[in-house]
Design a protein around this motif. Structure first.
Motif, PDB file in Angstrom:
ATOM      1  N   UNK A   1      12.658  -5.912   7.363  1.00 13.39           N
ATOM      2  CA  UNK A   1      11.378  -5.461   6.448  1.00 13.39           C
ATOM      3  C   UNK A   1      10.410  -6.439   6.441  1.00 13.39           C
ATOM      4  N   UNK A   2      10.732  -7.681   6.332  1.00 14.66           N
ATOM      5  CA  UNK A   2       9.841  -8.860   6.322  1.00 14.66           C
ATOM      6  C   UNK A   2       8.997  -9.115   7.411  1.00 14.66           C
ATOM      7  N   UNK A   3       9.851  -8.500   8.793  1.00 15.84           N
ATOM      8  CA  UNK A   3       9.158  -8.683  10.138  1.00 15.84           C
ATOM      9  C   UNK A   3       8.011  -7.657  10.048  1.00 15.84           C
ATOM     10  N   UNK A   4       8.480  -6.159   9.578  1.00 14.61           N
ATOM     11  CA  UNK A   4       7.628  -5.239   9.449  1.00 14.61           C
ATOM     12  C   UNK A   4       6.249  -5.471   8.759  1.00 14.61           C
ATOM     13  N   UNK A   5       6.481  -6.283   7.776  1.00 18.49           N
ATOM     14  CA  UNK A   5       5.375  -6.496   6.834  1.00 18.49           C
ATOM     15  C   UNK A   5       4.361  -7.346   7.508  1.00 18.49           C
ATOM     16  N   UNK A   6       4.957  -8.388   8.261  1.00 18.12           N
ATOM     17  CA  UNK A   6       4.261  -9.416   9.024  1.00 18.12           C
ATOM     18  C   UNK A   6       3.441  -8.734  10.041  1.00 18.12           C
ATOM     19  N   UNK A   7       4.146  -7.624  10.764  1.00 19.37           N
ATOM     20  CA  UNK A   7       3.329  -7.031  11.886  1.00 19.37           C
ATOM     21  C   UNK A   7       2.281  -6.043  11.256  1.00 19.37           C
ATOM     22  N   UNK A   8       2.046  -5.869  10.099  1.00 14.28           N
ATOM     23  CA  UNK A   8       1.189  -5.092   9.520  1.00 14.28           C
ATOM     24  C   UNK A   8       1.352  -3.558   9.004  1.00 14.28           C
ATOM     25  N   UNK A   9       2.778  -3.423   9.057  1.00 13.67           N
ATOM     26  CA  UNK A   9       3.276  -2.096   8.409  1.00 13.67           C
ATOM     27  C   UNK A   9       3.489  -2.671   6.839  1.00 13.67           C
ATOM     28  N   UNK A  10       3.484  -1.390   5.990  1.00 12.09           N
ATOM     29  CA  UNK A  10       3.790  -1.758   4.619  1.00 12.09           C
ATOM     30  C   UNK A  10       5.224  -0.986   4.183  1.00 12.09           C
TER      31      UNK A  10
ATOM     32  N   UNK B   1      10.038   0.811  -3.751  1.00 13.64           N
ATOM     33  CA  UNK B   1      10.388   0.027  -2.795  1.00 13.64           C
ATOM     34  C   UNK B   1       9.739   0.498  -1.568  1.00 13.64           C
ATOM     35  N   UNK B   2       9.498  -0.335  -0.625  1.00 13.30           N
ATOM     36  CA  UNK B   2       8.655   0.152   0.768  1.00 13.30           C
ATOM     37  C   UNK B   2       9.960   0.476   1.600  1.00 13.30           C
ATOM     38  N   UNK B   3      10.635   1.219   1.393  1.00 13.74           N
ATOM     39  CA  UNK B   3      11.782   1.886   2.268  1.00 13.74           C
ATOM     40  C   UNK B   3      11.783   3.305   2.504  1.00 13.74           C
ATOM     41  N   UNK B   4      11.986   4.014   3.348  1.00 15.19           N
ATOM     42  CA  UNK B   4      12.054   5.271   3.610  1.00 15.19           C
ATOM     43  C   UNK B   4      13.245   5.559   4.504  1.00 15.19           C
ATOM     44  N   UNK B   5      13.691   6.679   4.032  1.00 16.44           N
ATOM     45  CA  UNK B   5      14.872   7.504   4.755  1.00 16.44           C
ATOM     46  C   UNK B   5      14.372   8.837   5.302  1.00 16.44           C
TER      47      UNK B   5
ATOM     48  N   UNK C   1       1.144   2.361   7.308  1.00 17.70           N
ATOM     49  CA  UNK C   1       1.957   2.222   8.407  1.00 17.70           C
ATOM     50  C   UNK C   1       3.532   1.948   7.969  1.00 17.70           C
ATOM     51  N   UNK C   2       4.469   2.887   8.553  1.00 14.24           N
ATOM     52  CA  UNK C   2       5.658   2.739   8.259  1.00 14.24           C
ATOM     53  C   UNK C   2       6.466   2.239   9.321  1.00 14.24           C
ATOM     54  N   UNK C   3       7.005   1.208   9.787  1.00 13.54           N
ATOM     55  CA  UNK C   3       7.686   0.723  10.777  1.00 13.54           C
ATOM     56  C   UNK C   3       9.007   1.234  11.098  1.00 13.54           C
ATOM     57  N   UNK C   4       9.177   1.854  12.259  1.00 14.65           N
ATOM     58  CA  UNK C   4      10.714   2.770  12.485  1.00 14.65           C
ATOM     59  C   UNK C   4      11.378   2.291  13.671  1.00 14.65           C
ATOM     60  N   UNK C   5      12.488   2.094  13.547  1.00 17.60           N
ATOM     61  CA  UNK C   5      13.301   1.797  14.893  1.00 17.60           C
ATOM     62  C   UNK C   5      13.784   0.384  14.990  1.00 17.60           C
ATOM     63  N   UNK C   6      15.115   0.103  14.729  1.00 18.88           N
ATOM     64  CA  UNK C   6      15.679  -1.083  14.642  1.00 18.88           C
ATOM     65  C   UNK C   6      15.605  -1.817  13.259  1.00 18.88           C
ATOM     66  N   UNK C   7      15.577  -1.142  12.286  1.00 16.09           N
ATOM     67  CA  UNK C   7      15.486  -1.682  11.097  1.00 16.09           C
ATOM     68  C   UNK C   7      16.757  -1.479  10.046  1.00 16.09           C
TER      69      UNK C   7
ATOM     70  N   UNK D   1       0.921  -1.113   0.137  1.00  9.80           N
ATOM     71  CA  UNK D   1       0.016  -0.163   0.134  1.00  9.80           C
ATOM     72  C   UNK D   1       0.784   1.332   0.030  1.00  9.80           C
ATOM     73  N   UNK D   2       1.841   1.230   0.744  1.00  8.90           N
ATOM     74  CA  UNK D   2       3.017   2.342   0.662  1.00  8.90           C
ATOM     75  C   UNK D   2       3.402   2.704  -0.847  1.00  8.90           C
ATOM     76  N   UNK D   3       3.891   1.607  -1.457  1.00  4.50           N
ATOM     77  CA  UNK D   3       4.545   1.967  -2.612  1.00  4.50           C
ATOM     78  C   UNK D   3       3.757   2.339  -3.733  1.00  4.50           C
ATOM     79  N   UNK D   4       2.046   2.037  -3.864  1.00  2.00           N
ATOM     80  CA  UNK D   4       1.152   2.476  -4.536  1.00  2.00           C
ATOM     81  C   UNK D   4       0.766   3.758  -4.252  1.00  2.00           C
ATOM     82  N   UNK D   5       0.595   3.950  -3.040  1.00  2.00           N
ATOM     83  CA  UNK D   5       0.275   5.175  -2.263  1.00  2.00           C
ATOM     84  C   UNK D   5       1.198   6.351  -2.609  1.00  2.00           C
ATOM     85  N   UNK D   6       2.521   6.151  -2.583  1.00  2.00           N
ATOM     86  CA  UNK D   6       3.235   7.266  -2.903  1.00  2.00           C
ATOM     87  C   UNK D   6       4.230   7.144  -4.020  1.00  2.00           C
TER      88      UNK D   6
END
Length: 332
Positions: free
Chosen positions: A185-194, A14-18, A173-179, A5-10
């Motif tokens: 990235x796979x863990x974040x997707x599994x937890x509900x982030x995109x 890639x589902x990665x943010x700086x 949701x963008x997951x931040x902290x410890x990535x 949802x993140x890549x399509x919306x923005x």
């Protein structure tokens, strides 16, 4: 390629943010991030005036034709910040994505909406995320306790915070902290982030406009090499552990301590000039997260994004799919 949802919306590959990093989020780094297909944010307040931001946006556009955004961190300061003027600069420069952080972004949302600018707001708790969604932001960046910067007073790590937030909100949701890895990235997707947000990991890239000593220190540091400061002043922050941060923590724990007692040591300007620019690693406070323990080499932004997405796809296609297939065979 991982499509979320993140890549399509923005409109990124890639589902990665700086995310925005004061003193670090400059055109050299953010253009390099954008050119990989990830999303990067220039830091508005790195520049002492909105005109400086104008120039930085122009510089970034000379280096990339891909989407990038601007971070606007809204915090109380000793010297008043002309936030309205920074907002005007963002709008006038036709920026399409803004990352807000710190205080409530509500005063600035009407101007962003009128300009059709999408807003990602950084939140450090479920309650803040729910409130930001109600205000009408387009996405949330959720900071777990592992993150550099200000993780909030609740001390909830991402493993819980991301999943708990995903249950309460509907926007991306963008997951931040410890990535810092494809596994993360796979863990974040599994937890509900995109998507995931990485700050410390992007500092340890060749394009990051900081001294090589900082990058080398991040590689040498482990997950224990951070320090929580300012908790006594109701504004906990995670920074790299060094002589200055340890001294700040020591002074802050004294009875009757005030922020004024550590203000000179904690000066953002001091940290940027002495550490980020000059590489004097024990001469200022600088920001880094627990993900230091996962960072083993300095890469280019392209190498980093490709390694993370490549690792993530291998985990999903090979390791996880094999687990499902194994269970099905066993059950039959």
């Amino acid at each position: 390629m991982l499509v979320t949802d993140f890549t399509t919306s923005f409109g990124v590959r890639h589902p990665i943010v700086c995310g925005g990093m004061t003193g670090v989020g400059r055109a050299e780094l953010i253009a390099a991030v954008a050119n990989t297909g990830a999303l990067g944010f220039l830091s508005a307040l790195t520049h002492p005036s909105p005109s400086g931001l104008d120039e930085e946006i122009a510089r970034c556009r000379e280096m990339t034709d891909q989407p990038f955004g601007v971070n606007l961190t809204i915090l109380p300061t000793l010297t008043p910040v002309p936030y309205d003027e920074y907002v005007a600069a963002i709008v006038e420069n036709r920026i399409t994505i803004v990352e807000t952080a710190g205080s409530n972004p509500a005063p600035y949302l009407p101007a962003f909406r009128k300009a059709n600018i999408k807003v990602i707001h950084k939140a450090v708790s479920v309650r803040h995320a729910v409130k930001a969604q109600a205000l009408g932001v387009d996405a949330l960046s959720i900071d777990g306790f592992e993150c550099a910067g200000h993780p909030g007073p609740d001390d909830v790590p991402g493993l819980v915070l991301i999943a708990a937030t995903a249950k309460q909100v509907e926007i991306p949701i963008i997951a931040s902290g410890g990535f810092a890895t494809g596994g993360g990235l796979v863990a974040a997707l599994a937890l509900g982030a995109c998507a995931i947000n990485m700050g410390t990991r992007f500092m340890a890239t060749r394009e990051a406009p900081i001294h090589d000593n900082v990058k080398k220190q991040i590689i040498e540091n482990d997950e224990l090499a951070t320090q929580i400061v300012f908790r006594e002043f109701n504004n906990p922050a995670r920074v790299a552990r060094n002589a200055v941060s340890e001294r700040i923590a020591q002074i802050s724990q004294q009875p009757g301590a005030r922020f004024a007692d550590v203000a000179e040591l904690a000066s953002g300007r001091r940290g940027r000039e002495r550490v980020l620019e000059q590489g004097l690693m024990n001469q200022g406070m600088w920001w880094a997260g627990q993900s230091q323990g996962l960072i083993e080499e300095i890469l280019s932004c392209r190498e980093l994004v490709e390694s993370i997405t490549g690792e993530a796809q291998k985990i999903i296609v090979n390791r996880l799919s094999n687990l499902v297939a194994t269970r099905e065979v066993t059950a039959s």
